[in-house]
Design a protein around this motif. Structure first.
Motif, mmCIF file in Angstrom:
data_model
loop_
_atom_site.group_PDB
_atom_site.id
_atom_site.type_symbol
_atom_site.label_atom_id
_atom_site.label_comp_id
_atom_site.label_asym_id
_atom_site.label_seq_id
_atom_site.Cartn_x
_atom_site.Cartn_y
_atom_site.Cartn_z
ATOM 1 N N GLN A 143 0.828 -1.218 0.000
ATOM 2 C CA GLN A 143 0.000 0.000 0.000
ATOM 3 C C GLN A 143 0.859 1.263 0.000
ATOM 4 O O GLN A 143 0.453 2.299 -0.538
ATOM 5 N N LEU A 144 2.042 1.165 0.606
ATOM 6 C CA LEU A 144 2.943 2.318 0.619
ATOM 7 C C LEU A 144 3.384 2.657 -0.802
ATOM 8 O O LEU A 144 3.421 3.833 -1.192
ATOM 9 N N LEU A 145 3.716 1.640 -1.592
ATOM 10 C CA LEU A 145 4.119 1.874 -2.974
ATOM 11 C C LEU A 145 2.975 2.473 -3.771
ATOM 12 O O LEU A 145 3.168 3.387 -4.586
ATOM 13 N N GLU A 146 1.768 1.947 -3.533
ATOM 14 C CA GLU A 146 0.595 2.452 -4.243
ATOM 15 C C GLU A 146 0.326 3.912 -3.901
ATOM 16 O O GLU A 146 -0.009 4.735 -4.771
ATOM 17 N N ARG A 147 0.499 4.259 -2.652
ATOM 18 C CA ARG A 147 0.241 5.635 -2.205
ATOM 19 C C ARG A 147 1.166 6.635 -2.893
ATOM 20 O O ARG A 147 0.747 7.748 -3.241
ATOM 21 N N PHE A 148 2.410 6.230 -3.090
ATOM 22 C CA PHE A 148 3.378 7.143 -3.696
ATOM 23 C C PHE A 148 3.530 6.916 -5.200
ATOM 24 O O PHE A 148 4.437 7.473 -5.828
ATOM 25 N N GLY A 149 2.654 6.088 -5.760
ATOM 26 C CA GLY A 149 2.664 5.899 -7.197
ATOM 27 C C GLY A 149 3.872 5.156 -7.721
ATOM 28 O O GLY A 149 4.306 5.384 -8.858
ATOM 29 N N VAL A 150 4.425 4.284 -6.902
ATOM 30 C CA VAL A 150 5.581 3.493 -7.317
ATOM 31 C C VAL A 150 5.102 2.162 -7.874
ATOM 32 O O VAL A 150 4.314 1.451 -7.231
ATOM 33 N N GLU A 151 5.559 1.813 -9.047
ATOM 34 C CA GLU A 151 5.174 0.561 -9.680
ATOM 35 C C GLU A 151 6.220 -0.520 -9.396
ATOM 36 O O GLU A 151 7.408 -0.323 -9.655
ATOM 37 N N ARG A 152 5.773 -1.629 -8.830
ATOM 38 C CA ARG A 152 6.668 -2.752 -8.504
ATOM 39 C C ARG A 152 6.792 -3.671 -9.712
ATOM 40 O O ARG A 152 5.778 -4.128 -10.251
ATOM 41 N N PRO A 166 7.706 -8.601 0.337
ATOM 42 C CA PRO A 166 7.123 -7.529 1.161
ATOM 43 C C PRO A 166 6.482 -6.412 0.351
ATOM 44 O O PRO A 166 5.735 -5.599 0.915
ATOM 45 N N PHE A 167 6.761 -6.330 -0.941
ATOM 46 C CA PHE A 167 6.193 -5.270 -1.763
ATOM 47 C C PHE A 167 4.975 -5.742 -2.543
ATOM 48 O O PHE A 167 4.440 -4.991 -3.365
ATOM 49 N N SER A 168 4.531 -6.988 -2.291
ATOM 50 C CA SER A 168 3.344 -7.528 -2.945
ATOM 51 C C SER A 168 2.289 -7.852 -1.901
ATOM 52 O O SER A 168 2.615 -8.092 -0.729
ATOM 53 N N PRO A 169 1.015 -7.864 -2.272
ATOM 54 C CA PRO A 169 -0.039 -8.226 -1.306
ATOM 55 C C PRO A 169 0.188 -9.634 -0.754
ATOM 56 O O PRO A 169 0.635 -10.532 -1.470
ATOM 57 N N GLU A 170 -0.115 -9.800 0.540
ATOM 58 C CA GLU A 170 0.075 -11.097 1.186
ATOM 59 C C GLU A 170 -0.926 -12.117 0.640
ATOM 60 O O GLU A 170 -2.109 -11.812 0.461
ATOM 61 N N LYS A 171 -0.426 -13.340 0.387
ATOM 62 C CA LYS A 171 -1.274 -14.407 -0.129
ATOM 63 C C LYS A 171 -1.496 -15.448 0.967
ATOM 64 O O LYS A 171 -0.537 -15.859 1.634
ATOM 65 N N PRO A 172 -2.738 -15.904 1.157
ATOM 66 C CA PRO A 172 -3.024 -16.913 2.192
ATOM 67 C C PRO A 172 -2.188 -18.183 2.021
ATOM 68 O O PRO A 172 -1.740 -18.777 3.011
ATOM 69 N N GLU A 173 -1.970 -18.598 0.780
ATOM 70 C CA GLU A 173 -1.193 -19.818 0.566
ATOM 71 C C GLU A 173 0.267 -19.651 0.975
ATOM 72 O O GLU A 173 0.916 -20.602 1.413
ATOM 73 N N ASP A 174 0.803 -18.421 0.867
ATOM 74 C CA ASP A 174 2.173 -18.171 1.316
ATOM 75 C C ASP A 174 2.269 -18.228 2.839
ATOM 76 O O ASP A 174 3.244 -18.742 3.398
ATOM 77 N N VAL A 175 1.269 -17.683 3.501
ATOM 78 C CA VAL A 175 1.236 -17.720 4.964
ATOM 79 C C VAL A 175 1.138 -19.161 5.459
ATOM 80 O O VAL A 175 1.797 -19.559 6.421
ATOM 81 N N GLU A 176 0.321 -19.964 4.785
ATOM 82 C CA GLU A 176 0.185 -21.367 5.153
ATOM 83 C C GLU A 176 1.501 -22.110 4.959
ATOM 84 O O GLU A 176 1.874 -22.954 5.764
ATOM 85 N N TRP A 177 2.204 -21.788 3.899
ATOM 86 C CA TRP A 177 3.528 -22.393 3.660
ATOM 87 C C TRP A 177 4.498 -22.039 4.783
ATOM 88 O O TRP A 177 5.231 -22.893 5.290
ATOM 89 N N LEU A 178 4.497 -20.762 5.183
ATOM 90 C CA LEU A 178 5.388 -20.317 6.252
ATOM 91 C C LEU A 178 5.058 -21.022 7.561
ATOM 92 O O LEU A 178 5.952 -21.445 8.303
#
Length: 280
Positions: A143-152, A166-178
């Protein structure tokens, strides 16, 4: 007798046998357990590369009676915890000497993993012991990147290569993997504690919950064998032995405080956060 005569009298004569005292070696394991030393951390770092020479010196004495581990660590990297603990056991088995661990302010998480490399563990009544669990943390900046108009822009080969970016939205499947990785590491930690402490452990549902206890409660739970400090216990157990200290050497750049400023500051903050979890 003059001072010169006194000094000369203490020099062994040719052919005279010098009586060597028994030795208890002390190895200081102080700091966060991490693969890399921090040049800005006042409390040091623990990893196999940093402590190898100290461990070798500690176990090399001819009349070695025991090795004492002086532990003050809030934990850190599980692999380095395992490598250091395994090296201690390897040297102890080769020399056939007992290893005693002494918790100072804190022997938690990876710090307790190190303590379990000893045959006996002691703690001060104010020591914090335990934290048998696994933890990791990060930040999300999408959201910080989006606010300042930074494209990842991120390019990968392999669908899971960018897990927990950390610069992409969190995915439930990634959390489950962790969480699955954490569970596996936790199981290894629990197995190690059970292997080393055995029947001394008390049957308690909180024992492997990641909680932490002061010295007396840790004794009650079987996490440590008794209360006491290094000097008192060693002098009582080995009254005729001389205590020698083998302290890990800091890397040259760490001693000079030379490193990448940004990386050094970030690592120092991470170390500070690790200690802060225990109010230290």
């Amino acid at each position: 007798m003059s001072r010169k005569d006194t000094l000369v009298s203490r020099i062994p004569k040719l052919g005279e046998r010098v009586e060597r005292k028994d030795v208890v070696s002390v190895v200081k394991l102080h700091g966060v357990i991490t693969p890399q030393a921090s040049p800005l951390s006042a409390r040091g770092s623990i990893n196999l590369a940093a402590v190898e020479s100290a461990l070798k010196r500690a176990f090399s004495h001819e009349r070695l009676q025991a090795v004492a581990l002086q532990i003050n660590s809030p934990g850190g990297a599980p692999t380095q915890s395992g490598l250091v603990a395994e090296r201690i056991r390897q040297l102890a088995d080769e020399k056939g000497v007992p290893v005693l661990a002494f918790a100072e302010d804190v022997a938690a998480s990876g710090g307790y993993w190190l303590a379990c490399a000893a045959d006996e563990i002691y703690a001060h009544r104010t020591s914090m012991v335990g934290s048998i669990g696994v933890i990791s943390g990060s930040f999300g900046f999408a959201q910080l990147l989006e606010r300042f108009g930074v494209e990842r822009r991120l390019y990968t080969a392999g669908e899971n290569k960018s897990r927990l970016d950390p610069f992409s939205p969190e995915k439930p499947e990634d959390v489950e993997w962790l969480r699955s990785m954490h569970s596996q590491l936790h199981e290894m930690f629990v197995d190690w504690v059970k292997q080393r402490r055995g029947a001394r452990l008390r049957d308690s549902e909180d024992l492997f919950s990641g909680d932490i206890w002061l010295g007396a409660k840790a004794v009650e739970l079987g996490l440590v064998d008794g209360l006491g400090n290094l000097r008192d216990v060693v002098e009582k157990r080995f009254p005729d032995a001389e205590i020698t200290v083998a302290e890990p050497k800091k890397p040259l750049l760490a001693r000079l405080g030379m490193a990448s400023p940004a990386a050094a500051v970030l690592q120092a903050l991470e170390h500070r956060a690790a200690w802060s979890r225990f109010g230290l």
